[in-house]
Design a protein around this motif. Sequence first.
Motif, short mmCIF file in Angstrom:
data_model
loop_
_atom_site.label_atom_id
_atom_site.label_comp_id
_atom_site.label_asym_id
_atom_site.label_seq_id
_atom_site.Cartn_x
_atom_site.Cartn_y
_atom_site.Cartn_z
N SER A 1 2.56 -8.90 7.68
CA SER A 1 2.37 -7.49 8.03
C SER A 1 0.88 -7.27 8.24
CB SER A 1 2.92 -6.56 6.94
OG SER A 1 2.18 -6.71 5.75
N ARG A 2 0.55 -6.13 8.82
CA ARG A 2 -0.86 -5.84 9.11
C ARG A 2 -1.59 -5.52 7.80
NH1 ARG A 2 -1.88 -1.96 13.93
NH2 ARG A 2 -3.89 -2.43 13.04
N PRO A 3 -2.60 -6.31 7.47
CA PRO A 3 -3.36 -6.06 6.24
C PRO A 3 -4.05 -4.70 6.24
CG PRO A 3 -3.91 -8.22 7.14
CD PRO A 3 -3.04 -7.52 8.14
N THR A 4 -4.35 -4.17 7.43
CA THR A 4 -5.02 -2.88 7.50
C THR A 4 -4.13 -1.74 7.02
OG1 THR A 4 -4.36 -2.66 9.82
CG2 THR A 4 -6.57 -3.55 9.38
N GLY A 5 -2.83 -1.98 6.96
CA GLY A 5 -1.91 -0.96 6.50
C GLY A 5 -1.78 -0.90 4.98
N LEU A 6 -2.41 -1.85 4.28
CA LEU A 6 -2.31 -1.87 2.82
C LEU A 6 -3.26 -0.84 2.21
CD1 LEU A 6 -2.27 -5.73 2.22
CD2 LEU A 6 -0.34 -4.17 2.28
N PRO A 7 -2.87 -0.20 1.13
CA PRO A 7 -3.76 0.76 0.47
C PRO A 7 -5.00 0.06 -0.11
CG PRO A 7 -1.66 0.58 -0.71
CD PRO A 7 -1.58 -0.31 0.48
N TRP A 8 -6.10 0.79 -0.19
CA TRP A 8 -7.36 0.21 -0.66
C TRP A 8 -7.24 -0.35 -2.08
CZ3 TRP A 8 -9.83 1.68 -5.03
CH2 TRP A 8 -9.46 2.91 -5.59
N HIS A 9 -6.47 0.32 -2.94
CA HIS A 9 -6.36 -0.16 -4.32
C HIS A 9 -5.61 -1.49 -4.39
CE1 HIS A 9 -2.61 2.18 -3.96
NE2 HIS A 9 -2.13 1.34 -4.85
N ALA A 10 -4.68 -1.72 -3.44
CA ALA A 10 -4.00 -3.01 -3.39
C ALA A 10 -5.02 -4.10 -3.05
CB ALA A 10 -2.88 -2.99 -2.36
N TRP A 11 -5.87 -3.83 -2.07
CA TRP A 11 -6.92 -4.78 -1.70
C TRP A 11 -7.84 -5.06 -2.89
CZ3 TRP A 11 -7.57 -8.00 2.17
CH2 TRP A 11 -6.88 -7.77 3.36
N LEU A 12 -8.29 -4.00 -3.55
CA LEU A 12 -9.21 -4.14 -4.67
C LEU A 12 -8.62 -5.05 -5.75
CD1 LEU A 12 -11.77 -3.36 -6.30
CD2 LEU A 12 -10.45 -1.41 -7.17
N PHE A 13 -7.40 -4.75 -6.17
CA PHE A 13 -6.82 -5.51 -7.27
C PHE A 13 -6.39 -6.91 -6.85
CE2 PHE A 13 -6.37 -1.17 -9.02
CZ PHE A 13 -7.19 -1.36 -10.12
#
Length: 143
Positions: free
Chosen positions: A60-72
Amino acid sequence: MDARGSWLLFALGSALFAALTAIFGKLGVAGINANLATFIRTIVIVLVVAGIVTWRHEWSRPTGLPWHAWLFLVLSAIATGLSWLCYYRALQLGPVSKVAPVDKLSVAIAIVLGLVFLGEKPSLPLMIGGGLILAGTLVIALF
């Protein structure tokens, strides 16, 4: 299979593969740099997981993930990498029969962190089990 059985099956698989990781890792780091061994392991993991995600059509497109998902996820990746670096160096320096159980002290630490930071509820079996893990680790590591 119900939710309980499903997580338990995957957790048992994780334990089995973690045990194999210790044996194969000990054999693999013999005579080479532990950091290089970790790098090679990481490349293989990236290729295997990318293959699974592709096979299961889960990209899936990583840009669609919420910022907190990226952070953690980034923090988790950093913690994983540091854990692996320490683990492989420990395997070079010590026996699997001591290194692997001490590494699994992470279970007791995760229990405490889950209680403190995630608000998970303590129970008598959880506290007894965590205490036994801690006691077993101390016995194995110190004697």
